[in-house]
Design a protein around this motif. Structure first.
Motif, PDB file in Angstrom:
ATOM      1  N   LEU A   1       0.824  -1.214   0.000  1.00 19.15           N
ATOM      2  CA  LEU A   1       0.000   0.000   0.000  1.00 19.15           C
ATOM      3  C   LEU A   1       0.855   1.259   0.000  1.00 19.15           C
ATOM      4  N   ARG A   2       2.123   1.124   0.402  1.00 22.00           N
ATOM      5  CA  ARG A   2       3.042   2.266   0.400  1.00 22.00           C
ATOM      6  C   ARG A   2       3.776   2.439  -0.933  1.00 22.00           C
ATOM      7  N   MET A   3       3.452   1.627  -1.901  1.00 23.31           N
ATOM      8  CA  MET A   3       4.136   1.691  -3.198  1.00 23.31           C
ATOM      9  C   MET A   3       4.177   3.108  -3.788  1.00 23.31           C
ATOM     10  N   PRO A   4       3.067   3.877  -3.767  1.00 25.79           N
ATOM     11  CA  PRO A   4       3.151   5.247  -4.302  1.00 25.79           C
ATOM     12  C   PRO A   4       4.218   6.086  -3.597  1.00 25.79           C
ATOM     13  N   GLU A   5       4.339   5.915  -2.287  1.00 25.33           N
ATOM     14  CA  GLU A   5       5.362   6.646  -1.524  1.00 25.33           C
ATOM     15  C   GLU A   5       6.764   6.183  -1.915  1.00 25.33           C
ATOM     16  N   TYR A   6       6.939   4.859  -2.008  1.00 29.39           N
ATOM     17  CA  TYR A   6       8.243   4.321  -2.405  1.00 29.39           C
ATOM     18  C   TYR A   6       8.630   4.806  -3.810  1.00 29.39           C
ATOM     19  N   ARG A   7       7.653   4.820  -4.695  1.00 30.17           N
ATOM     20  CA  ARG A   7       7.918   5.229  -6.077  1.00 30.17           C
ATOM     21  C   ARG A   7       8.291   6.716  -6.142  1.00 30.17           C
ATOM     22  N   ALA A   8       7.597   7.538  -5.354  1.00 30.01           N
ATOM     23  CA  ALA A   8       7.861   8.982  -5.349  1.00 30.01           C
ATOM     24  C   ALA A   8       9.238   9.298  -4.770  1.00 30.01           C
ATOM     25  N   ASN A   9       9.718   8.458  -3.856  1.00 28.45           N
ATOM     26  CA  ASN A   9      11.004   8.702  -3.185  1.00 28.45           C
ATOM     27  C   ASN A   9      12.126   7.805  -3.699  1.00 28.45           C
ATOM     28  N   VAL A  10      11.932   7.212  -4.870  1.00 27.12           N
ATOM     29  CA  VAL A  10      12.945   6.295  -5.392  1.00 27.12           C
ATOM     30  C   VAL A  10      14.288   7.002  -5.547  1.00 27.12           C
ATOM     31  N   ALA A  11      15.354   6.276  -5.193  1.00 25.85           N
ATOM     32  CA  ALA A  11      16.725   6.794  -5.314  1.00 25.85           C
ATOM     33  C   ALA A  11      17.481   5.959  -6.329  1.00 25.85           C
ATOM     34  N   PHE A  12      18.183   6.625  -7.223  1.00 25.51           N
ATOM     35  CA  PHE A  12      18.952   5.936  -8.257  1.00 25.51           C
ATOM     36  C   PHE A  12      20.412   5.854  -7.819  1.00 25.51           C
ATOM     37  N   ASP A  13      20.941   4.640  -7.812  1.00 27.03           N
ATOM     38  CA  ASP A  13      22.312   4.421  -7.325  1.00 27.03           C
ATOM     39  C   ASP A  13      22.885   3.180  -7.997  1.00 27.03           C
ATOM     40  N   ASN A  14      23.982   3.370  -8.693  1.00 30.60           N
ATOM     41  CA  ASN A  14      24.628   2.259  -9.397  1.00 30.60           C
ATOM     42  C   ASN A  14      24.970   1.108  -8.455  1.00 30.60           C
ATOM     43  N   ASN A  15      25.384   1.434  -7.220  1.00 31.43           N
ATOM     44  CA  ASN A  15      25.773   0.384  -6.265  1.00 31.43           C
ATOM     45  C   ASN A  15      24.605  -0.513  -5.873  1.00 31.43           C
ATOM     46  N   LEU A  16      23.391  -0.001  -6.004  1.00 29.89           N
ATOM     47  CA  LEU A  16      22.217  -0.819  -5.714  1.00 29.89           C
ATOM     48  C   LEU A  16      21.850  -1.727  -6.886  1.00 29.89           C
ATOM     49  N   GLY A  17      22.398  -1.427  -8.054  1.00 30.52           N
ATOM     50  CA  GLY A  17      22.038  -2.180  -9.246  1.00 30.52           C
ATOM     51  C   GLY A  17      23.046  -3.220  -9.681  1.00 30.52           C
TER      52      GLY A  17
END
Length: 344
Positions: free
Chosen positions: A195-211
């Motif tokens: 149910l928090r997916m919209p919040e997670y999507r709005a606050n997404v952080a892009f980081d090569n180390n996570l990928g």
């Protein structure tokens, strides 16, 4: 990564030995022996057993190719006969014994001398994979060698050959039941996180180390480490404790970030060979960087609720130690593939 030279000799990544050329004809080994330089004044080489000759410089006494009086030829590395070639028998079979030792030196030796046996043909258009099992583990299984291979007309005969076994962990009925019961206990928390997916999507952080592959293995986000501390402190099943709930839901953001960044890392432009192109800002204009960001946002938008649920559930199962089965199962002899993760 390929073969390269250093002041200490040749070095090669273990995975690369799987790409080396196969030399499993007795005549090839015989030809290599006959071409090997035989130092006429070296007392050490003259004292070597089985007519030993150097494979490299005459001062490299730990590298040798030897030929017994019965015609058997073996490649020696220190005190280990890595590969032993037998002359063809009356039926035309050529026997090869392989003894593997898990070291950089052995990997280099196998690659450099064309002794790779990872992929072997059993028919014109069919091959099998042979795991590199150290001889130490082969002997613990009651086998003398890492692999004994019989070839006829250039093809491996799997009915006469063997290799030391590798094992994977599979799930028993008890493992599956534990997993089912735990999923039921955390189902409410997983639903709240979804149910928090919209919040997670709005606050997404892009980081090569996570990928990047294994990027979070030794450097996990703080929220994941915090949840790990919570389950160590309160136990896996205290799912109704306020601290457990808080840590679980906070971790949801980083689970979403990791899922998004792995997809970004795997995204390739047409003609690209390597992952991670979207993270690169080197030599890029501000317009290109902004265009890349829009692609990243689009990838984040495409992550479905179901994708997130699976990712979160798998991560939690892994952290509480019940994702992987506990039943040790042999992979089998001469399979077409080898699992990414296995045990000796």
């Amino acid at each position: 990564m390929g073969l390269y030279r250093t002041i200490y000799g040749y070095h090669i990544d273990k995975s690369e030995i799987m790409k080396g050329t196969n030399m499993f004809k007795y005549t090839d080994a015989l030809h290599r022996y006959e071409r090997a330089y035989n130092p006429p004044r070296s007392k050490k080489w003259k004292a070597m057993p089985d007519n030993g000759r150097p494979l490299d410089s005459a001062s490299y006494f730990h590298y040798g190719i030897h030929k017994r009086d019965d015609g058997v030829i073996y490649y020696r590395l220190y005190d280990t006969n890595i590969a032993t070639f037998y002359p063809p028998d009356a039926e035309g079979y050529e026997k090869v014994e392989m003894n593997y030792y898990n070291s950089q030196t052995t990997n280099t030796f196998i690659y450099k001398h064309g002794l790779s046996y990872y992929s072997l043909p059993i028919a014109e258009d069919k091959a099998v994979k042979v795991p590199y099992v150290p001889q130490y583990y082969a002997k613990k299984q009651g086998r003398e060698h890492s692999a004994v291979l019989y070839f006829k007309n250039g093809l491996l005969d799997v009915s006469k050959s063997y290799h030391a076994d590798i094992f994977t962990n599979t799930s028993s009925a008890e493992d599956k039941q534990k997993r089912k019961e735990f999923k039921k206990k955390v189902d409410t928390l997983v639903t709240l996180a979804m149910l928090r997916m919209p919040e997670y999507r709005a606050n997404v952080a892009f980081d090569n180390n996570l990928g990047i592959p294994f990027g979070t293995t030794h450097d996990a986000p703080e929220s994941i480490e915090d949840f790990r501390r919570v389950i160590q402190l309160f136990g896996n099943e205290e799912t109704e404790h306020p601290r457990y709930i808080e840590a679980f839901l906070n971790m949801g953001q980083d689970i979403f970030n990791i899922l998004v960044n792995k997809r970004i890392y795997n995204y390739k432009f047409e003609g690209e060979r390597w992952g991670g192109a979207l993270f690169s800002t080197w030599n890029k204009s501000s317009e290109q960087i902004e265009a890349y960001k829009q692609v990243m946002l689009k990838i984040a938008d495409e992550v479905s609720v179901e994708d997130f649920r699976k990712s979160l559930t798998n991560k939690v199962l892994d952290m509480v130690g019940i994702k992987t089965g506990t039943e040790r199962t042999a992979w089998g002899q001469f399979q077409p593939t080898i699992p990414r993760k296995f045990y000796y």
